[in-house]
Scaffold this motif. Structure first.
Motif, mmCIF file in Angstrom:
data_model
loop_
_atom_site.group_PDB
_atom_site.id
_atom_site.type_symbol
_atom_site.label_atom_id
_atom_site.label_comp_id
_atom_site.label_asym_id
_atom_site.label_seq_id
_atom_site.Cartn_x
_atom_site.Cartn_y
_atom_site.Cartn_z
ATOM 1 N N PRO A 3 43.394 44.131 32.735
ATOM 2 C CA PRO A 3 43.226 45.009 33.899
ATOM 3 C C PRO A 3 42.608 44.270 35.087
ATOM 4 O O PRO A 3 41.783 43.379 34.916
ATOM 5 N N THR A 4 43.037 44.643 36.282
ATOM 6 C CA THR A 4 42.525 44.079 37.522
ATOM 7 C C THR A 4 41.847 45.203 38.299
ATOM 8 O O THR A 4 42.474 46.226 38.576
ATOM 9 N N SER A 5 40.605 45.014 38.647
ATOM 10 C CA SER A 5 39.851 46.092 39.310
ATOM 11 C C SER A 5 40.335 46.309 40.740
ATOM 12 O O SER A 5 40.794 45.376 41.411
ATOM 13 N N GLY A 6 40.189 47.540 41.192
ATOM 14 C CA GLY A 6 40.505 47.865 42.575
ATOM 15 C C GLY A 6 39.629 47.092 43.540
ATOM 16 O O GLY A 6 40.080 46.691 44.618
ATOM 17 N N THR A 7 38.383 46.858 43.148
ATOM 18 C CA THR A 7 37.468 46.083 43.980
ATOM 19 C C THR A 7 37.981 44.658 44.149
ATOM 20 O O THR A 7 37.978 44.105 45.264
ATOM 21 N N HIS A 8 38.444 44.051 43.063
ATOM 22 C CA HIS A 8 38.996 42.693 43.134
ATOM 23 C C HIS A 8 40.217 42.655 44.060
ATOM 24 O O HIS A 8 40.329 41.771 44.928
ATOM 25 N N LEU A 9 41.124 43.626 43.886
ATOM 26 C CA LEU A 9 42.319 43.667 44.728
ATOM 27 C C LEU A 9 41.951 43.870 46.197
ATOM 28 O O LEU A 9 42.537 43.231 47.081
ATOM 29 N N SER A 10 40.971 44.738 46.457
ATOM 30 C CA SER A 10 40.595 44.992 47.852
ATOM 31 C C SER A 10 39.991 43.741 48.505
ATOM 32 O O SER A 10 40.251 43.471 49.671
ATOM 33 N N LYS A 11 39.211 42.971 47.747
ATOM 34 C CA LYS A 11 38.650 41.729 48.281
ATOM 35 C C LYS A 11 39.745 40.696 48.543
ATOM 36 O O LYS A 11 39.751 40.019 49.575
ATOM 37 N N GLU A 12 40.668 40.568 47.588
ATOM 38 C CA GLU A 12 41.761 39.597 47.737
ATOM 39 C C GLU A 12 42.644 39.919 48.943
ATOM 40 O O GLU A 12 43.102 39.021 49.641
ATOM 41 N N LEU A 13 42.886 41.219 49.165
ATOM 42 C CA LEU A 13 43.803 41.628 50.223
ATOM 43 C C LEU A 13 43.087 42.033 51.508
ATOM 44 O O LEU A 13 43.736 42.426 52.479
ATOM 45 N N ALA A 63 45.666 53.236 35.340
ATOM 46 C CA ALA A 63 44.321 53.068 35.883
ATOM 47 C C ALA A 63 43.348 53.259 34.727
ATOM 48 O O ALA A 63 43.106 54.378 34.290
ATOM 49 N N THR A 64 42.839 52.165 34.202
ATOM 50 C CA THR A 64 41.910 52.231 33.076
ATOM 51 C C THR A 64 40.482 52.097 33.595
ATOM 52 O O THR A 64 40.261 51.814 34.770
ATOM 53 N N ALA A 65 39.533 52.265 32.710
ATOM 54 C CA ALA A 65 38.130 52.104 33.080
ATOM 55 C C ALA A 65 37.830 50.668 33.522
ATOM 56 O O ALA A 65 36.857 50.424 34.220
ATOM 57 N N ARG A 66 38.671 49.727 33.131
ATOM 58 C CA ARG A 66 38.463 48.319 33.476
ATOM 59 C C ARG A 66 39.317 47.859 34.638
ATOM 60 O O ARG A 66 39.233 46.722 35.065
ATOM 61 N N GLY A 67 40.173 48.724 35.154
ATOM 62 C CA GLY A 67 41.004 48.358 36.285
ATOM 63 C C GLY A 67 42.450 48.762 36.094
ATOM 64 O O GLY A 67 42.801 49.470 35.148
ATOM 65 N N TYR A 68 43.301 48.290 36.998
ATOM 66 C CA TYR A 68 44.722 48.608 36.966
ATOM 67 C C TYR A 68 45.467 47.604 36.090
ATOM 68 O O TYR A 68 45.151 46.425 36.071
ATOM 69 N N ILE A 69 46.482 48.120 35.398
ATOM 70 C CA ILE A 69 47.324 47.250 34.591
ATOM 71 C C ILE A 69 48.758 47.757 34.668
ATOM 72 O O ILE A 69 48.998 48.965 34.678
ATOM 73 N N LEU A 70 49.683 46.829 34.767
ATOM 74 C CA LEU A 70 51.103 47.166 34.803
ATOM 75 C C LEU A 70 51.610 47.196 33.377
ATOM 76 O O LEU A 70 51.506 46.207 32.647
ATOM 77 N N ASN A 71 52.139 48.325 32.968
ATOM 78 C CA ASN A 71 52.650 48.472 31.604
ATOM 79 C C ASN A 71 54.064 47.912 31.559
ATOM 80 O O ASN A 71 55.039 48.634 31.690
#
Length: 175
Positions: free
Chosen positions: A20-30, A53-61
């Motif tokens: 999972p990739t957190s929304g916070t990480h994505l927002s900082k990267e972008l 959207a998991t407790a640990r972040g977003y993941i593409l299934n």
């Protein structure tokens, strides 16, 4: 950067990892707010992408089309939570989500995407170290899971093991 390009980059990040990739990480990267990421993920889902959207972040299934799915009804105590989840992954399954039927709000769903004992340990630690309570507490331990496995036979084995332990109540739906 326009929204379309940003959504392409979000998909690129999610495609590059199985974690999972957190929304916070994505927002900082972008270099945008976390709320923009939430909106972009909603638009990507509406376009047909299976983003959890998991407790640990977003993941593409990415394997969604290859997996067999079944919704099961289970009941157990809070102390049996980890054992119930481990029973599923130890027998070749994944726990995609938890679902409860609430008398006021209707169906409530929490994405989990637990694939390994490590995922489960992190989830249980989070349950134990926060003031939040699992959805099962709202329904006296009764809840549903969408479980996935590579075959119907594996799903049958998972159900058999959950039944032996007294957790399984019923099969609700199969895909």
């Amino acid at each position: 950067m326009d929204g379309e390009k940003r959504r392409e980059l979000i998909l690129g990040f999610l495609n590059e990892t199985t974690q999972p990739t957190s929304g916070t990480h994505l927002s900082k990267e972008l270099k945008v707010s976390r709320q923009i990421i939430v909106q972009d993920v909603a638009l990507l889902r509406a376009s047909g992408y299976d983003i959890l959207a998991t407790a640990r972040g977003y993941i593409l299934n990415q394997e969604a089309g290859m997996m067999q799915k079944r919704v099961i009804l289970v009941k157990h105590t809070p102390e049996e939570l980890e054992d119930e989840l481990n029973t599923i992954v130890d027998n070749g399954g994944r726990v995609r989500d938890v679902i409860i039927s609430h008398p006021i709000y209707g169906e409530l769903v929490g994405d989990l995407m637990l694939k390994t004992r490590r995922d489960i340990k992190q989830f249980v630690d989070k349950v134990n170290n926060t003031s939040a309570t699992p959805l099962m507490h709202l329904t006296n331990g009764m809840h549903m899971h969408t479980i996935e496995a590579s075959s119907k036979e594996e799903l049958d084995i998972i159900e058999e093991e959950l039944h032996k332990k007294g957790y399984l109540r019923d099969t609700i739906h199969e895909e």
